[in-house]
Write a protein that holds these residues in place. Structure first.
Motif, PDB file in Angstrom:
ATOM      1  N   ARG A   3       3.749  -9.593   0.509  1.00 24.88           N
ATOM      2  CA  ARG A   3       2.612 -10.409   1.105  1.00 24.88           C
ATOM      3  C   ARG A   3       1.572 -10.610   0.321  1.00 24.88           C
ATOM      4  NH1 ARG A   3      -1.587  -8.984   4.943  1.00 24.88           N
ATOM      5  NH2 ARG A   3      -1.043  -6.657   4.661  1.00 24.88           N
ATOM      6  N   GLU A   4       1.334 -11.967   0.168  1.00 30.51           N
ATOM      7  CA  GLU A   4       0.189 -12.467  -0.740  1.00 30.51           C
ATOM      8  C   GLU A   4      -1.272 -12.261  -0.322  1.00 30.51           C
ATOM      9  OE1 GLU A   4       0.996 -15.741  -3.324  1.00 30.51           O
ATOM     10  OE2 GLU A   4       2.127 -14.338  -4.864  1.00 30.51           O
ATOM     11  N   ILE A   5      -1.895 -11.821  -0.655  1.00 29.70           N
ATOM     12  CA  ILE A   5      -3.426 -11.565   0.104  1.00 29.70           C
ATOM     13  C   ILE A   5      -4.393 -12.161  -0.581  1.00 29.70           C
ATOM     14  CG2 ILE A   5      -4.931  -9.932   0.811  1.00 29.70           C
ATOM     15  CD1 ILE A   5      -2.747  -7.708   1.125  1.00 29.70           C
ATOM     16  N   GLU A   6      -4.942 -13.310  -0.134  1.00 29.77           N
ATOM     17  CA  GLU A   6      -6.048 -13.949  -0.835  1.00 29.77           C
ATOM     18  C   GLU A   6      -7.479 -13.252  -0.450  1.00 29.77           C
ATOM     19  OE1 GLU A   6      -6.426 -18.183   0.360  1.00 29.77           O
ATOM     20  OE2 GLU A   6      -4.879 -18.683  -0.881  1.00 29.77           O
ATOM     21  N   ILE A   7      -8.193 -12.984  -1.552  1.00 31.44           N
ATOM     22  CA  ILE A   7      -9.457 -12.373  -1.547  1.00 31.44           C
ATOM     23  C   ILE A   7     -10.373 -13.628  -1.534  1.00 31.44           C
ATOM     24  CG2 ILE A   7     -11.035 -10.619  -2.476  1.00 31.44           C
ATOM     25  CD1 ILE A   7      -8.550  -9.435  -1.377  1.00 31.44           C
TER      26      ILE A   7
ATOM     27  N   VAL B 189      -3.807  -2.804  -8.273  1.00 36.48           N
ATOM     28  CA  VAL B 189      -5.011  -2.239  -7.602  1.00 36.48           C
ATOM     29  C   VAL B 189      -4.551  -1.495  -6.343  1.00 36.48           C
ATOM     30  CG1 VAL B 189      -6.357  -4.344  -8.137  1.00 36.48           C
ATOM     31  CG2 VAL B 189      -5.029  -4.436  -6.475  1.00 36.48           C
ATOM     32  N   GLU B 190      -5.408  -0.512  -6.020  1.00 38.11           N
ATOM     33  CA  GLU B 190      -5.235   0.400  -4.933  1.00 38.11           C
ATOM     34  C   GLU B 190      -6.105   0.017  -3.695  1.00 38.11           C
ATOM     35  OE1 GLU B 190      -3.893   3.180  -4.430  1.00 38.11           O
ATOM     36  OE2 GLU B 190      -2.860   3.267  -6.341  1.00 38.11           O
ATOM     37  N   GLY B 191      -5.355  -0.018  -2.588  1.00 38.57           N
ATOM     38  CA  GLY B 191      -6.220  -0.204  -1.175  1.00 38.57           C
ATOM     39  C   GLY B 191      -7.253   0.665  -0.775  1.00 38.57           C
ATOM     40  N   PRO B 192      -7.700   0.728   0.249  1.00 40.40           N
ATOM     41  CA  PRO B 192      -8.563   1.744   0.739  1.00 40.40           C
ATOM     42  C   PRO B 192      -7.597   2.909   0.826  1.00 40.40           C
ATOM     43  CG  PRO B 192      -8.949  -0.206   2.150  1.00 40.40           C
ATOM     44  CD  PRO B 192      -7.757  -0.238   1.186  1.00 40.40           C
ATOM     45  N   HIS B 193      -8.084   4.066   0.538  1.00 38.36           N
ATOM     46  CA  HIS B 193      -7.424   5.332   0.741  1.00 38.36           C
ATOM     47  C   HIS B 193      -8.253   6.389   1.139  1.00 38.36           C
ATOM     48  CE1 HIS B 193      -8.675   4.593  -3.454  1.00 38.36           C
ATOM     49  NE2 HIS B 193      -8.844   5.930  -3.399  1.00 38.36           N
ATOM     50  N   GLY B 194      -7.405   7.638   1.220  1.00 33.93           N
ATOM     51  CA  GLY B 194      -8.128   8.881   1.799  1.00 33.93           C
ATOM     52  C   GLY B 194      -7.570   9.118   3.241  1.00 33.93           C
TER      53      GLY B 194
ATOM     54  N   GLY C  83      -1.629  -3.279  -4.508  1.00 30.80           N
ATOM     55  CA  GLY C  83      -0.502  -4.120  -5.171  1.00 30.80           C
ATOM     56  C   GLY C  83      -0.827  -4.573  -6.464  1.00 30.80           C
ATOM     57  N   GLU C  84      -0.446  -5.672  -6.870  1.00 32.39           N
ATOM     58  CA  GLU C  84      -0.556  -6.582  -8.218  1.00 32.39           C
ATOM     59  C   GLU C  84      -1.558  -7.674  -8.111  1.00 32.39           C
ATOM     60  OE1 GLU C  84       2.981  -7.377 -10.240  1.00 32.39           O
ATOM     61  OE2 GLU C  84       1.814  -8.951 -11.355  1.00 32.39           O
ATOM     62  N   LEU C  85      -2.433  -7.539  -9.083  1.00 33.03           N
ATOM     63  CA  LEU C  85      -3.540  -8.762  -8.847  1.00 33.03           C
ATOM     64  C   LEU C  85      -2.783  -9.929  -9.744  1.00 33.03           C
ATOM     65  CD1 LEU C  85      -6.592  -8.972  -8.037  1.00 33.03           C
ATOM     66  CD2 LEU C  85      -6.885  -8.528 -10.267  1.00 33.03           C
ATOM     67  N   CYS C  86      -2.287 -10.729  -8.642  1.00 30.16           N
ATOM     68  CA  CYS C  86      -1.327 -11.843  -9.443  1.00 30.16           C
ATOM     69  C   CYS C  86      -2.156 -13.141  -9.958  1.00 30.16           C
ATOM     70  CB  CYS C  86      -0.226 -12.195  -8.705  1.00 30.16           C
ATOM     71  SG  CYS C  86      -0.617 -12.695  -6.877  1.00 30.16           S
TER      72      CYS C  86
ATOM     73  N   ARG D 264      -0.671  -9.487  -4.715  1.00 30.09           N
ATOM     74  CA  ARG D 264       0.660  -9.118  -4.276  1.00 30.09           C
ATOM     75  C   ARG D 264       1.027  -7.931  -3.853  1.00 30.09           C
ATOM     76  NH1 ARG D 264       6.279  -9.571  -7.229  1.00 30.09           N
ATOM     77  NH2 ARG D 264       7.420 -11.176  -6.228  1.00 30.09           N
ATOM     78  N   HIS D 265       1.212  -7.910  -2.632  1.00 28.53           N
ATOM     79  CA  HIS D 265       1.106  -6.436  -1.868  1.00 28.53           C
ATOM     80  C   HIS D 265       2.597  -6.133  -1.370  1.00 28.53           C
ATOM     81  CE1 HIS D 265       0.491  -3.436   0.964  1.00 28.53           C
ATOM     82  NE2 HIS D 265       0.730  -4.025   2.011  1.00 28.53           N
ATOM     83  N   LEU D 266       3.244  -5.186  -1.759  1.00 24.07           N
ATOM     84  CA  LEU D 266       4.557  -4.694  -1.102  1.00 24.07           C
ATOM     85  C   LEU D 266       4.363  -4.033   0.132  1.00 24.07           C
ATOM     86  CD1 LEU D 266       7.427  -4.283  -1.860  1.00 24.07           C
ATOM     87  CD2 LEU D 266       6.901  -2.081  -2.814  1.00 24.07           C
ATOM     88  N   LEU D 267       5.142  -4.639   1.204  1.00 25.59           N
ATOM     89  CA  LEU D 267       4.916  -4.092   2.478  1.00 25.59           C
ATOM     90  C   LEU D 267       5.061  -2.367   2.494  1.00 25.59           C
ATOM     91  CD1 LEU D 267       6.689  -6.668   4.431  1.00 25.59           C
ATOM     92  CD2 LEU D 267       4.003  -6.612   4.116  1.00 25.59           C
TER      93      LEU D 267
END
Lengths: 216, 488
Positions: free
Chosen positions: A17-21, A40-45, A73-76, A97-100
């Motif tokens: 899934r492509e996520i626009e910031i 890049v990492e998403g929110p975690h913990g 994901g990867e900063l495409c 670019r985020h892997l589901l």
């Protein structure tokens, strides 16, 4: 009957899934030490309390707002040409670019399996106070809905009107709205699981849990 | 007047102010943003406009590009975010902010911030101290009472406690019984609300608590403040207004006449306004209407002088069936209906009065340049608020696609609209579904009414909803109400 195997195969063919910031508001952009192609990492913990990888800061009225990756994901794409510029709200800053994940795949399949009650109008939606209290304290799956039940408050143009649920009785299995955002007409508000389909839904969940391999 | 020529820049007192050196941030949307932009152009003042994602198709965005160019238009996250406005003002090098109506127009904290920050800006409106003093309905009431100006009985501050609210409601009920009112009514309204939103009537004290809770919860959701006001509900009244204009000296306020805004929706929102407020020469009233108009103008100017009012503002009045006026509130801003007052006014014999241009000009520091004797009134103005709503269903707002919108141009008609007439327009659900303001002028009431009906009958307005159903509008309601304007 839902063909879970087929749906899983379909997702496996394109599991991204492509996520626009985008800039949430105006401000001057300063990118972090990060480059296009970086992971890049998403929110975690445990409670997602740790923010994702810092992408940039948006400085407005002396308040620097950190803009972090919302998913792993990867900063495409990185619009580094905007470095130091004053940008408008909504300006695209980066694409991830985020892997589901397994949970996302499960939610996507459940959306097809559950009975979806949709928004009749573009508006903001709230549960009526007594249901809202129950959802907050015990979770949505503690609420059983039935046809004709006054379930929502629909708010638009500063007017509020009650909205009655129509459809099969069952548990609210998924909630697709938040109080802060508008929901477009015909978009789902809740996903309801009728009691006679509970076993089938649990089967879907089990299949996804076992057949979808989470990437490390 | 209303132009940035050299004569109008020369203050009678000898001061010279160059308004053309200023740049105004138009901190609003829709038709009012368009009127502000046009007024700026008329004055030779530069401007910068803003818009949100939902307003991309609005006419104000298109006009901003036409008059100011792409560089003078910024997309922001919200019209309600002061930080956004300040950041844009700084980036665009604005020197002043025009708040329009709604949003920050009556927010004294915003006005104070604008004028006190490191990079100071001029707030085009009254000074923040005046907004604070008169924007607070309670202070206004106290000030009015101190000047022997009549006010509506009720609570003198926002109420947050249910027991206290009920006690006040009981007192207001009892007061009405003592006055011999057969059907006493109490009004419960969100203290932070405005424009008729968040108001309910209570007929029976036993129902008070449930109404109070509903308004309190609504106020919390919509305005983030659960304060509630409790007042006597006066029925069978006319809603009148006095338009005040005063320069930064605060010493010489003038009035631009009265308006009658009694034709409202069931939610007490204005739908049709007429200037002047009454017409004693053409209609018989059961009271001395001329005296009522003179009295409310006198009271309004007295209060304006007392506080040193220094921009445009409106004093709102309730006039009962026996001709008693009560001050309701003061709106320390330009109002939607300012154009209908301007339409019947002339200054030093010149028509074409533009109260927005006047507001900007005096807001930037120019002296008013004329006095009350220079202002004259001629004829009758009617303002129709064209709105996508269903009057047969409690004026429920209608949202959908406007497919066709058009009217016949007439010399007696002025239209203000942000709805494009050459392409379809989706009404954003984030805002009220106001479509246009139509201001009709006539030499007398009958001519104004005839022209009003002619306009409404020739109006082309069509639309549909994605989920089915045709456009609902208040055109038929406005047409029906035209017959009885200015009658009590």
């Amino acid at each position: 009957m839902l063909n879970v195997t087929e749906m899983l195969e379909e997702i496996k063919n394109s599991p991204y899934r492509e996520i626009e910031i985008c800039a949430p508001h105006t401000g001057r952009v300063n990118f972090a030490a990060i480059q296009q192609g970086s992971k890049v990492e998403g929110p975690h913990g445990l409670w997602k309390e740790k923010p994702g990888t810092l992408l940039c800061t948006l400085d407005r009225e002396r308040n620097p707002k950190p803009i972090a990756a919302v998913e792993k994901g990867e900063l495409c794409l990185l619009h580094s040409e905007l470095e130091g510029c004053f940008v408008e709200a909504g300006t695209r800053l980066a694409v991830i670019r985020h892997l589901l994940t397994r949970d996302e795949v499960q939610a996507a399949i459940l959306k097809k399996a559950l009975h979806l009650f949709t928004a009749p109008e573009r508006a903001k939606y709230y549960f009526v106070p007594e249901i809202d209290k129950k959802v907050r304290t015990s979770g949505s799956q503690s609420v059983t809905v039935k046809d004709g039940m006054e379930l929502f408050i629909m708010s638009r143009m500063k007017r509020e009107v009650p909205l009655v649920y129509t459809g099969p009785a069952g548990l609210i299995y998924a909630v697709y709205f938040t109080h802060t955002s508008n929901v477009d007409a015909e978009q789902p508000l809740i996903g309801v699981c009728p009691p006679d389909q509970l076993a089938a839904i649990q089967e879907v969940i089990m299949r996804v849990q076992t057949e979808w391999t989470e990437q490390g | 007047m209303g132009k940035s020529n050299k004569e109008s820049n020369v203050a009678p007192a000898g001061g010279l102010i160059d308004v053309s050196s200023h740049k105004v941030l138009v901190a609003n949307r829709g038709e009012i943003a368009m009127r502000i932009m046009r007024a700026c152009v008329k004055l030779g003042v530069a401007f910068t406009a803003i818009f949100t994602k939902e307003d991309t198709a609005s006419g104000h965005v298109r006009l901003a590009k036409e008059l100011g160019g792409e560089k003078n238009l910024y997309r922001v996250s919200s019209y309600h975010d002061a930080n956004e406005l300040m950041a844009v003002a700084d980036d665009a090098e604005c020197t002043a902010v025009h708040p329009g109506y709604g949003f920050f127009a009556e927010d004294f904290r915003f006005a104070r911030r604008v004028s006190k920050r490191d990079r100071k800006l001029i707030f085009i409106g009254p000074s923040w101290k005046i907004i604070r003093e008169l924007g607070d309905k309670i202070n206004t009431k106290r000030l009015a009472r101190s000047l022997n100006v009549p006010t509506v009985p009720g609570s003198d501050r926002p109420i947050y406690d249910e027991m206290e609210a009920e006690r006040i409601a009981r007192t207001v009920f009892d007061f009405q019984v003592q006055q011999g009112i057969k059907r006493p009514l109490v009004l419960v309204k969100a203290s932070a609300g405005g424009g008729g939103m968040g108001i309910e009537e209570v007929y029976d004290i036993d129902n008070f608590r449930s109404v109070y809770r509903r308004i309190r919860n609504y106020a919390m959701r919509q305005f983030k403040d659960e304060g509630v006001l409790i007042e006597q509900r006066i029925t069978d009244f006319n809603h009148l207004e006095v338009q005040i204009v005063s320069d930064r000296s605060g010493k010489n306020p003038v009035h631009f006449g009265t308006r009658n805004c009694s034709i409202q929706s069931t939610g007490l929102q204005k739908r049709l306004e007429v200037a002047p407020g009454f017409s004693p020469d053409e209609i018989n009233y059961s009271f001395d209407a001329r005296k009522v108009l003179d009295d409310i103008v006198h009271y309004s100017l007295t209060m304006a002088r007392k506080v040193g009012y220094d921009n445009v503002g409106t004093w709102e009045w309730i006039v009962t069936h026996d001709g008693s006026p009560f001050l309701m509130e003061v709106n320390t801003r330009i109002q939607v209906e300012n154009g209908v007052s301007a339409r019947i006014a002339s200054v030093k014999g010149e028509g074409g009065v533009d109260l927005l241009a006047e507001q900007i000009r005096i807001g930037l520091g120019e002296p008013l340049g004329y006095n009350q004797q220079d202002i004259a009134f001629n004829g009758v103005g009617i303002e129709y608020r064209l709105i996508a709503e269903d009057p047969d269903n409690r004026f429920t707002p209608w949202a959908g696609l406007i497919e066709r919108f058009g009217w016949q141009e007439k010399p007696w008609l002025t239209m203000h609209t942000h709805v494009p007439t050459d392409v379809p327009y989706e009404i954003p659900t984030e805002f009220d579904p106001n479509l246009a303001l139509a201001i009709v002028w006539g030499e007398n009431i009958e001519q104004a009414k005839d022209r009003g009906r002619l306009f409404l009958d020739s109006l082309e307005l069509k639309g549909c909803k994605k989920t089915g159903g045709e456009l609902k509008s208040n055109v038929a309601f406005l047409r029906q109400k035209t017959a009885g304007i200015l009658q009590f």
